[in-house]
Design a protein around this motif. Sequence first.
Motif, mmCIF file in Angstrom:
data_model
loop_
_atom_site.group_PDB
_atom_site.id
_atom_site.type_symbol
_atom_site.label_atom_id
_atom_site.label_comp_id
_atom_site.label_asym_id
_atom_site.label_seq_id
_atom_site.Cartn_x
_atom_site.Cartn_y
_atom_site.Cartn_z
ATOM 1 N N THR A 25 0.835 -1.197 0.000
ATOM 2 C CA THR A 25 0.000 0.000 0.000
ATOM 3 C C THR A 25 0.871 1.249 0.000
ATOM 4 O O THR A 25 1.733 1.406 0.865
ATOM 5 N N ALA A 26 0.654 2.108 -0.982
ATOM 6 C CA ALA A 26 1.469 3.316 -1.123
ATOM 7 C C ALA A 26 0.967 4.121 -2.316
ATOM 8 O O ALA A 26 0.143 3.637 -3.097
ATOM 9 N N VAL A 27 1.484 5.318 -2.430
ATOM 10 C CA VAL A 27 1.324 6.080 -3.660
ATOM 11 C C VAL A 27 2.493 5.688 -4.561
ATOM 12 O O VAL A 27 3.646 5.762 -4.136
ATOM 13 N N TYR A 28 2.176 5.275 -5.763
ATOM 14 C CA TYR A 28 3.187 4.844 -6.709
ATOM 15 C C TYR A 28 3.453 5.952 -7.720
ATOM 16 O O TYR A 28 2.515 6.493 -8.315
ATOM 17 N N TYR A 29 4.739 6.256 -7.887
ATOM 18 C CA TYR A 29 5.154 7.316 -8.789
ATOM 19 C C TYR A 29 5.992 6.755 -9.931
ATOM 20 O O TYR A 29 6.867 5.916 -9.719
ATOM 21 N N CYS A 30 5.726 7.269 -11.098
ATOM 22 C CA CYS A 30 6.547 6.975 -12.264
ATOM 23 C C CYS A 30 7.613 8.060 -12.370
ATOM 24 O O CYS A 30 7.335 9.246 -12.080
ATOM 25 N N ALA A 31 8.812 7.676 -12.762
ATOM 26 C CA ALA A 31 9.896 8.638 -12.884
ATOM 27 C C ALA A 31 10.718 8.326 -14.130
ATOM 28 O O ALA A 31 10.771 7.168 -14.566
ATOM 29 N N ALA A 32 11.353 9.352 -14.658
ATOM 30 C CA ALA A 32 12.208 9.180 -15.834
ATOM 31 C C ALA A 32 13.470 10.010 -15.667
ATOM 32 O O ALA A 32 13.465 11.051 -15.004
ATOM 33 N N VAL A 83 -2.297 3.026 -4.533
ATOM 34 C CA VAL A 83 -2.567 1.587 -4.487
ATOM 35 C C VAL A 83 -2.823 1.230 -3.033
ATOM 36 O O VAL A 83 -1.987 1.480 -2.166
ATOM 37 N N THR A 84 -3.985 0.660 -2.777
ATOM 38 C CA THR A 84 -4.342 0.253 -1.427
ATOM 39 C C THR A 84 -4.676 -1.230 -1.441
ATOM 40 O O THR A 84 -5.531 -1.672 -2.209
ATOM 41 N N VAL A 85 -3.958 -1.986 -0.605
ATOM 42 C CA VAL A 85 -4.172 -3.423 -0.512
ATOM 43 C C VAL A 85 -4.797 -3.719 0.839
ATOM 44 O O VAL A 85 -4.179 -3.476 1.882
ATOM 45 N N SER A 86 -6.003 -4.231 0.795
ATOM 46 C CA SER A 86 -6.754 -4.520 2.012
ATOM 47 C C SER A 86 -6.514 -5.960 2.444
ATOM 48 O O SER A 86 -6.625 -6.884 1.631
#
Length: 119
Positions: free
Chosen positions: A91-98, A115-118
């Motif tokens: 569970t976290a905020v997922y960031y794309c980076a380049a 993304v939240t995983v219960s």
Amino acid sequence: QVQLVESGGGLVQTGDSLRLSCVASGRTFSIYDMAWFRQAPGKEREFVAAIRRSGGSTYYADSVKGRFTISSDNAFNTVYLQMNSLKAEDTAVYYCAARTTASPRYDYWGQGTQVTVSS
């Protein structure tokens, strides 16, 4: 300049799968590699996975190895993160980076997708 837009986040249960997408626009020809990072509440942002434009080499954090797969389309304009066997700790905020060079610093970031995983 490169712009990155993530999508695909959501609420899932433990053991489920999810696929994140990151679409790059702008000077995409200058991209050296792209990566996914994540940041959980109260924690520092951490590296998840990366894929290199030349040769397609991939790299993973130990915590996701064997469960997550990073891939890209042929034009290297879209990068995906297939996440299987999800755990509550994913569970976290997922960031794309380049980044445009091999330096450690990533130059461009997306806005993030939750993304939240219960359990």
